[in-house]
Scaffold this active site. Structure first.
Site, short mmCIF file in Angstrom:
data_model
loop_
_atom_site.label_atom_id
_atom_site.label_comp_id
_atom_site.label_asym_id
_atom_site.label_seq_id
_atom_site.Cartn_x
_atom_site.Cartn_y
_atom_site.Cartn_z
N GLU A 201 -15.92 10.96 23.20
CA GLU A 201 -15.88 9.61 23.79
C GLU A 201 -15.45 9.62 25.26
OE1 GLU A 201 -13.08 7.73 21.23
OE2 GLU A 201 -14.55 7.28 19.67
N HIS B 170 -14.28 17.85 21.55
CA HIS B 170 -13.67 16.56 21.28
C HIS B 170 -12.68 16.20 22.40
CE1 HIS B 170 -14.05 13.55 18.19
NE2 HIS B 170 -12.77 13.28 18.27
N GLU C 244 -19.24 8.01 15.00
CA GLU C 244 -18.01 7.55 14.35
C GLU C 244 -18.13 6.05 14.08
OE1 GLU C 244 -14.47 8.34 16.57
OE2 GLU C 244 -15.03 10.42 17.04
#
Length: 481
Positions: A185, A140, A321
């Protein structure tokens, strides 16, 4: 082993059959029956709707003290994750859980991951597995070190390679309900190129090629680790996990040694003035409502871009997400946004995964807080988008499990199909045999390898022991002790 000791172990595991609910006719152990090697498309269809264990194992910061995993796990305000919490997520209607992880939290200077962190991540994945759920594990945000690829590519790739080599090795024999995700991301480098600068050409190509090379390295590392990783479904992060940027021709899916095992990931927080802002900012005015015809159609337009660009070409889509903050938002609009995004994605064959940092799901009460949202998610509890064959006396076809490699003379207990290791494929082969659907795999030593309790037979006791080992409840079979 003495006979009375073996008898005690047999009785213990006969009891375990009852405790685990191990029937020969249960729908599955990990995912769909007879389909432990699903294509990426069928895997995503089988994943149903998903939920993120947000602000938990990815919590990070130099201010966090101590070396305990729980110090980091609880640093952003959430309690230590328990099986009861994950049981509640399954009961609420979710079939898949994404587990964001900040691996740098407990990592040595040479990029060696702390063993306790690896163990803890596996414990949480096991909570999912025991509920017949899919689990996604990723790298992450992790302190933002991905930005260094723009300035120090070689060292950043060294760290990335080390991290995924360790994770892949640790989980290589884990059942295929586990999906590994290349990154979150952070696959974008605005200092090189960004959509607002107006520049194109070499800068844009360079920025995209960094992500393309990272994703290729990810696939190569995981596949090379062997075991179930050789054919596990892998989740590939799109550029900034943004739909428009990922649909750009500069983004390339990695090549793979096996067909139909790659999935593409994007996130959805459009419009950000509604989903992210809780008050006005320099870049936008906080929107408190959502749900006009134009806004709803925008969701459909965006998701159809992914369908055309990827899903229709064999790369199914996971919305890794989606969600919205609730502060300064009309409750009806929050419900409308979440249900619209979820249903639109699901109806297109995607797996939508709600981002939740405990805003929607109470981890102490193990339930969705909003009763209307709870009722919406619950509708998906038993939904199925793929046809699963069932074991009946009228079956005319015989599913087979064949060795992937030439069997050796060394018996690996539990290795029913002779591929050199024990995994969920072996469990599937024994299940088919006990159902009377086949006479056992062609591997000449399969009965000896399958008799993991050493009583001279292949029966439900061996079946229960195999499940127990897959779930991590035992480390060794009785014949190995």
């Amino acid at each position: 082993m003495k006979k009375h000791q073996k008898f005690i172990k047999i009785v213990t595991f006969l009891s375990l059959i009852t405790l685990l609910g191990t029937s020969l006719f249960v729908p599955s152990v990990f995912g769909a029956p007879y389909s432990y090697d699903l294509t990426a498309t069928d895997t995503v269809l089988d994943m149903g709707i998903g939920w993120n264990l947000g602000n938990t194992l990815e919590a990070c910061g130099s201010w966090i003290s101590g070396t305990s995993v729980s110090n980091y796990e609880t640093a952003w305000g959430n309690p230590v994750t328990t099986k009861a919490m994950i049981d509640g997520v399954k009961a609420a209607g979710f079939k898949s859980i994404r587990i964001p992880v900040a691996w740098s939290n407990l990592m040595a200077s040479d990029y060696t991951i702390n063993a306790d962190l690896l163990k803890r991540v596996k414990e949480v994945v096991d909570y999912c597995s025991s509920n017949d759920m899919y689990a996604i594990v990723n790298i992450h945000w992790d302190g933002g070190w991905f930005a260094n690829f723009a300035t120090n590519y070689d060292e950043s790739m060294k760290k990335y390679t080390s991290v995924w080599t360790q994770i892949s090795s640790y989980f290589k024999d884990y059942p295929k309900n586990l999906i590994l995700e290349s990154l979150n991301e952070e696959g974008c480098w605005d200092t090189i190129w960004n959509r607002w600068s107006g520049s194109t050409g070499e800068d844009k190509t360079r920025a995209y090629n960094i992500l393309n090379s990272i994703n290729q390295k990810f696939v190569d590392i995981v596949r090379a680790s062997g075991g179930n990783n050789a054919s596990r479904c892998l989740l590939i992060a799109g550029y900034s996990t943004d739909i428009d940027l990922t649909c750009d021709s500069c983004f390339k899916m990695p090549t793979d040694t096996i067909k139909d095992k790659l999935i593409i990931s994007v996130h959805y927080y459009t419009p950000s003035t509604f989903t992210i802002l809780t008050e006005d900012a320099s870049w936008g005015k906080c929107a408190t409502t959502w749900g006009t015809d134009a806004e709803i159609n925008q969701v459909k337009t965006d998701f159809n871009k992914m369908k055309t660009k990827f899903a229709d070409k064999g790369f199914p889509v996971i919305i890794g997400e989606y969600g919205t903050v609730t502060t300064n938002k009309e409750l009806a609009s929050v419900r409308r946004y979440i249900t619209t995004v979820c249903k639109t994605a699901y109806d297109l064959g995607f797996c939508p995964m709600l981002w939740d940092s405990s805003e929607h799901y109470s981890r102490t009460e193990a339930k969705i807080k909003d009763t209307e949202l709870a009722a919406f998610f619950y509708k998906y509890k038993d939904a199925s988008r793929i046809t699963i064959p069932t074991a009946t006396p009228t079956m005319t076809t015989t599913p087979t499990v064949t060795p992937n490699v030439t069997p050796t003379s060394i018996i690996v207990y539990g290795d029913t199909n002779g591929d050199g290791s024990f995994n969920a494929l072996d469990f599937a082969a024994v299940r088919l045999y006990l159902l009377g659907i086949n006479n056992g795999p062609t591997y000449s030593e399969w009965k000896k390898a399958s008799d993991v309790n050493g009583d001279g037979n292949v029966n439900s006791i061996d079946f229960a022991l195999m499940k127990s080992k897959l779930l991590g409840l035992i480390n060794k079979f009785p014949v190995e002790q």
